[in-house]
Design an enzyme around this catalytic site. Structure first.
Site, PDB file in Angstrom:
ATOM      1  CB  SER A  95      -0.961  -0.058   1.193  1.00 17.73           C
ATOM      2  OG  SER A  95      -2.015   0.861   1.050  1.00 17.73           O
ATOM      3  CG  MET A  96       2.374   5.303   2.429  1.00 20.49           C
ATOM      4  SD  MET A  96       2.365   6.106   4.056  1.00 20.49           S
ATOM      5  CE  MET A  96       3.578   5.110   4.935  1.00 20.49           C
TER       6      MET A  96
END
Length: 257
Positions: A95-96
């Site tokens: 994700s991030m």
């Protein structure tokens, strides 16, 4: 704080590794912490040296100010990695963490050419796809609603108001970092990219994931798993096996290039 102590606060090794093992540097999701990759370390050791990044502002680093800029995070991690010329490294970001990983990979291929074998981007659309998002501007209840929707946070944390309030500054900073990040036209990797994602991820479509292919001059592959945004939690053994396969494939590609 000494340089060694500073490195120790950023990096976690949960399992010993063979002396010649490839390093797998793992970067967590927004609000995530190094233990997210504990099962990965147990599955892959000792053949792979799993090193997990602990961002400031969470767990034992909760008193430190969170970093709310992707490129600043990547700069700090690169500064502390201290890669040796003979060391081989694969970056895995979820994700991030996939966006941080892309920026970190750009830096490593400039500063330590030949050490980076590849990037594994998990559960995130390619940086070339820009969308306006504003979770970081919401009130506390809005941020909590977002993490509930993604179903990746420990229910005991969501049920404990005091713990949740302690986690919110890091969550908000992480969302601000990833939501304000903008890809710079022309930034590309010269190493392979492997993409992994859950087949029912509400935030990442197959086309979003395939767009990572635009960011490498080398090999590209993609694999899906049953599950949503946090398929890594529900498909631990299968995900670890796929990561091991990618690390081996990246090694083979580096030998033939």
């Amino acid at each position: 704080m000494t340089a060694v102590a500073d490195r120790d606060s950023w990096f976690r090794r949960y399992e010993p590794a063979s002396p010649d093992a490839v390093q797998l540097l793992c970067l967590p999701h927004a609000g995530g912490a190094a233990p997210q990759f504990l099962s990965m370390a147990r599955e892959l050791a000792p053949a792979v040296d799993v090193v997990c990044v602990q961002y400031p502002g969470r767990q034992e680093r909760r008193k430190e100010t969170p970093i709310d800029d992707i490129r600043t995070l990547a700069d700090r991690i690169e500064e502390l990695l201290a890669l040796r010329p003979e060391q081989r490294i694969v970056i895995l970001g979820h994700s991030m963490g996939a966006v941080v990983g892309f920026e970190l990979a750009l830096r490593i291929q400039r500063s330590a050419p030949g050490t980076l074998l590849g990037l594994i981007a998990s559960g995130r659309r390619a940086p070339v796809i820009q969308r306006e998002e504003s979770v970081h501007r919401r009130g506390d209840d809005g941020i909590i609603a977002e993490i509930r929707a993604l179903s990746g946070t420990d229910p005991s944390l969501l049920a404990d108001d005091e713990l949740l309030r302690m986690a919110l500054p890091a969550l908000r900073a992480d969302y601000r970092a990833v939501e304000t990040y903008r890809y710079r036209e022309g930034d590309r990797l010269s190493v392979p990219i492997g993409v992994m994602l859950g087949d029912s991820d509400p935030r990442v479509s197959l086309d979003d994931a395939r767009a990572w292919e635009q960011l490498t001059d080398d090999d590209f592959s993609m694999r899906t798993f049953p599950g949503g945004h946090f398929y890594l939690n529900t498909q631990q053994t299968a995900a670890a096996s796929a990561v091991a396969d990618l690390v081996a494939a990246f090694q083979d590609l580096s030998r033939t290039s």
